[in-house]
Design a protein around this motif. Structure first.
Motif, mmCIF file in Angstrom:
data_model
loop_
_atom_site.group_PDB
_atom_site.id
_atom_site.type_symbol
_atom_site.label_atom_id
_atom_site.label_comp_id
_atom_site.label_asym_id
_atom_site.label_seq_id
_atom_site.Cartn_x
_atom_site.Cartn_y
_atom_site.Cartn_z
ATOM 1 N N ASN A 114 -81.577 -66.475 73.481
ATOM 2 C CA ASN A 114 -81.882 -65.039 73.430
ATOM 3 C C ASN A 114 -82.383 -64.568 72.068
ATOM 4 N N ALA A 152 -75.762 -54.610 68.981
ATOM 5 C CA ALA A 152 -75.532 -54.187 70.376
ATOM 6 C C ALA A 152 -76.836 -53.670 70.986
ATOM 7 N N LYS A 153 -77.588 -52.944 70.169
ATOM 8 C CA LYS A 153 -78.863 -52.408 70.653
ATOM 9 C C LYS A 153 -79.838 -53.551 70.986
ATOM 10 N N ARG A 155 -78.969 -56.564 71.884
ATOM 11 C CA ARG A 155 -78.472 -57.209 73.108
ATOM 12 C C ARG A 155 -78.871 -56.390 74.336
ATOM 13 N N THR A 156 -78.712 -55.066 74.244
ATOM 14 C CA THR A 156 -79.055 -54.181 75.366
ATOM 15 C C THR A 156 -80.533 -54.292 75.719
ATOM 16 N N SER A 157 -81.353 -54.502 74.699
ATOM 17 C CA SER A 157 -82.808 -54.547 74.945
ATOM 18 C C SER A 157 -83.203 -55.693 75.876
ATOM 19 N N THR A 159 -82.075 -56.384 78.682
ATOM 20 C CA THR A 159 -82.119 -55.953 80.086
ATOM 21 C C THR A 159 -82.849 -54.619 80.250
ATOM 22 N N ASP A 160 -83.481 -54.155 79.180
ATOM 23 C CA ASP A 160 -84.201 -52.876 79.231
ATOM 24 C C ASP A 160 -85.628 -53.132 79.715
ATOM 25 N N TYR A 163 -88.415 -52.064 77.428
ATOM 26 C CA TYR A 163 -88.458 -52.612 76.068
ATOM 27 C C TYR A 163 -89.891 -52.985 75.679
ATOM 28 N N GLU A 174 -83.965 -44.688 66.623
ATOM 29 C CA GLU A 174 -84.219 -46.117 66.755
ATOM 30 C C GLU A 174 -84.902 -46.666 65.515
#
Ligand code: FES
Length: 177
Positions: A114, A152-153, A155-157, A159-160, A163, A174
């Protein structure tokens, strides 16, 4: 090769912009890297043939410039500036926190594929350090106290679905880490 057809046709258009084919070496390498994510031996041989130089001459270019990659990278490419202005604002502490949060050592790709995280030299935004580039987006003022939230942001990206569709704008949360 397995490069996209669009890449192959763009290559010819790029070469046509230069009076000497060899001048297109770097633009073609950028094009290949944009397509595949890195540049392999077959890519270098292909570029060499297209611009009329030897594969060794292309290899010399690829190994001279740090922006060219010879290995695959993670889905998110995280570059932390470590030059003086950013270093004084905490880029080394930031890197240590990001390594821990993302479970990825600097200069390496995480085991899950990742993240790739690395230090880079000045990326020309010295007044807003520490500066971090994630793929094509710049993030300013990412001080060490923001490291966990920033990780964390990132990591979240993963599944965005939006993105990368818009670049962070100056003055937005941001942009500011
Ligand atoms: S020192 Fe970090 S952007 Fe210039």
């Amino acid at each position: 090769m397995s490069l996209k057809p669009a890449t192959l046709s763009q290559a010819d258009a790029i070469i046509g912009q230069y009076p000497h084919k060899r001048s297109a070496t770097m633009p073609l390498l950028h094009l290949v890297q944009e397509d595949r994510g890195y540049i392999n031996d077959a890519d270098m041989a292909w570029v060499a043939e297209k611009v009329g130089v030897t594969p060794m001459q292309v290899l010399e270019v690829v190994t001279f410039y740090p922006m060219f990659r010879r290995e695959p990278i993670g889905r998110r490419h995280i570059r932390v500036c470590r030059t003086l202005s950013c270093a004084l604002r905490g880029s080394y502490a930031l890197m240590a926190s990001l390594e821990k949060s993302l479970n990825c050592k600097r200069g390496e790709t995480s085991a899950d594929g990742n993240f790739t995280i690395e230090f880079v030299e000045c990326i020309a935004d010295c007044g807003c350090g520490p500066v971090v580039q994630v793929d094509h987006a710049m993030h300013e003022n990412v001080t060490p106290d923001k490291a966990e939230a920033f990780a964390a942001k990132i990591r979240t990206s993963l599944t965005d679905t939006n993105y990368g569709k818009t670049a962070p704008q100056p003055g937005t949360p941001e942009w500011n880490g």
